[in-house]
Design an enzyme around this catalytic site. Structure first.
Site, PDB file in Angstrom:
ATOM      1  N   HIS A 103       0.958  -1.081  -0.042  1.00 49.70           N
ATOM      2  CA  HIS A 103       0.082  -0.002  -0.114  1.00 49.70           C
ATOM      3  C   HIS A 103       0.992   1.415  -0.001  1.00 49.70           C
ATOM      4  O   HIS A 103       1.977   1.146   0.577  1.00 49.70           O
ATOM      5  CB  HIS A 103      -0.873   0.086   1.062  1.00 49.70           C
ATOM      6  CG  HIS A 103      -1.920   1.028   1.132  1.00 49.70           C
ATOM      7  ND1 HIS A 103      -1.857   2.430   1.280  1.00 49.70           N
ATOM      8  CD2 HIS A 103      -3.267   0.958   0.952  1.00 49.70           C
ATOM      9  CE1 HIS A 103      -2.873   3.004   1.206  1.00 49.70           C
ATOM     10  NE2 HIS A 103      -4.011   2.140   0.830  1.00 49.70           N
ATOM     11  N   GLY A 178      -7.520   8.887  -0.760  1.00 46.06           N
ATOM     12  CA  GLY A 178      -7.874   9.856   0.518  1.00 46.06           C
ATOM     13  C   GLY A 178      -7.990  11.306   0.034  1.00 46.06           C
ATOM     14  O   GLY A 178      -8.137  12.252   1.046  1.00 46.06           O
ATOM     15  N   GLY A 234     -11.045   2.727   0.871  1.00 49.64           N
ATOM     16  CA  GLY A 234     -10.573   2.958   2.244  1.00 49.64           C
ATOM     17  C   GLY A 234     -11.651   3.762   2.914  1.00 49.64           C
ATOM     18  O   GLY A 234     -12.487   3.302   3.727  1.00 49.64           O
ATOM     19  N   GLY A 235     -11.607   5.076   3.132  1.00 53.32           N
ATOM     20  CA  GLY A 235     -12.688   6.061   3.725  1.00 53.32           C
ATOM     21  C   GLY A 235     -13.988   5.456   3.741  1.00 53.32           C
ATOM     22  O   GLY A 235     -14.713   5.359   4.786  1.00 53.32           O
TER      23      GLY A 235
HETATM   24  C1  PEP Z   1      -7.066   2.935   0.182  1.00 49.92           C
HETATM   25  O1  PEP Z   1      -6.726   2.850   1.370  1.00 49.92           O
HETATM   26  O2  PEP Z   1      -6.450   1.927  -0.385  1.00 49.92           O
HETATM   27  C2  PEP Z   1      -7.932   3.714  -0.282  1.00 49.92           C
HETATM   28  C3  PEP Z   1      -7.924   3.918  -1.517  1.00 49.92           C
HETATM   29  O3  PEP Z   1      -8.165   4.790   0.428  1.00 49.92           O
HETATM   30  P1  PEP Z   1      -9.404   6.011   0.025  1.00 49.92           P
HETATM   31  O4  PEP Z   1     -10.719   4.970  -0.465  1.00 49.92           O
HETATM   32  O5  PEP Z   1      -9.727   6.597   1.318  1.00 49.92           O
HETATM   33  O6  PEP Z   1      -9.063   6.810  -1.120  1.00 49.92           O
END
Ligand code: PEP
Length: 257
Positions: A103, A178, A234-235
């Protein structure tokens, strides 16, 4: 770019939620109670990667919803004097199927190198875990037309791997993680085609997910891009309500292919 070619993907798509460093014991019941059953289990699977501290207590409630458990990282050694680390076998022991590797937050904040990602892939496979290998370029690299070379370098960790290993790749442009920014469908389509091409060259035929500010409002259009076989969220995976909506949107696309 020419007309979009629809991939006839025979792979089950995957919607995976990455909670990052969020979540306490007190959040678990409400989240798992509100999480809907997978609306299209023949076409799609759902997984969640909570922090290490919640893996054990979430394993059973998620299993009851047919949601697979995953971890966000792993250490590559098997056991021993590695204070603060978690081994791949420990993740298997607690019920994990997946582990996220590479990641961008681990590469950029913790300093994880491609060599470490390589070692972690082997540790995951040796323990029977399925890695979700994250790759993605920074904004400056995209602006300098370096996207493909960055992705090829990150994918090179698969060069010597057996083509039979369980594997999922997630394309996550770092500038979209993010930030609320998402890659355009054209950028996603072109980049996924490049990634699938690199994987095919190495003999790998695995799912490629998209990740980066996936939300209920954009999930359907991102999932409809050719070569996209799910999402790493993610979020928007922190609240069951928004995660449910993304799963529903992705299920409609996956079932319609
Ligand atoms: C992630 O953590 O892999 C990610 C894509 O985060 P977000 O959806 O918040 O951009």
């Amino acid at each position: 770019m020419g007309p979009a070619v629809k991939f006839a993907s025979r792979k089950r798509h995957l919607i995976a939620g990455n909670w990052k460093m969020n979540g306490l014991l007190e959040d678990v019941g409400q989240f798992t109670d509100a999480l809907n059953d997978n609306p299209a289990p023949d076409h799609m699977e759902v997984a969640l990667m909570p922090p290490f501290t919640l893996l054990y207590c979430m394993a059973e409630p998620l299993r009851q919803k047919d949601v697979r458990l995953g971890a966000q990282s792993v250490y590559f050694e098997k056991s021993g004097a590695f204070t603060g680390s978690i081994s791949a076998m420990m993740l298997r022991d607690v019920g994990c199927h997946y582990v996220i590797l590479g990641h961008s937050e681990r590469r950029d904040i913790i300093g994880e190198s491609n060599n470490m990602v390589h070692a972690k892939l082997d540790a995951a496979w040796n323990a029977g875990l399925e890695p979700i290998l994250c790759i993605g370029e920074h904004l400056q690299e995209r602006e300098n037309s370096k996207t493909n070379s960055v992705l090829a370098e990150q994918l090179s960790v698969l060069e010597a791997a057996s083509v039979d290993v369980p594997l999922t790749v997630a394309y996550e442009p770092v500038w979209a993680i993010g930030t609320g920014l998402t890659a355009t469908p054209e950028q996603v389509t072109t980049t996924h085609a490049f990634i699938h091409g690199e994987l095919a060259r190495m003999g790998h035929d695995c799912r490629v997910l998209y990740g980066g500010s996936v939300k209920p409002e954009n999930a359907a259009s991102l999932m409809a891009c050719p070569g996209v076989e799910g999402a790493l969220v993610g979020g928007a995976s922190l609240q069951a309500e928004s995660f449910n909506k993304i799963i529903q949107a992705a299920a409609s696309v996956a079932a319609g292919e």
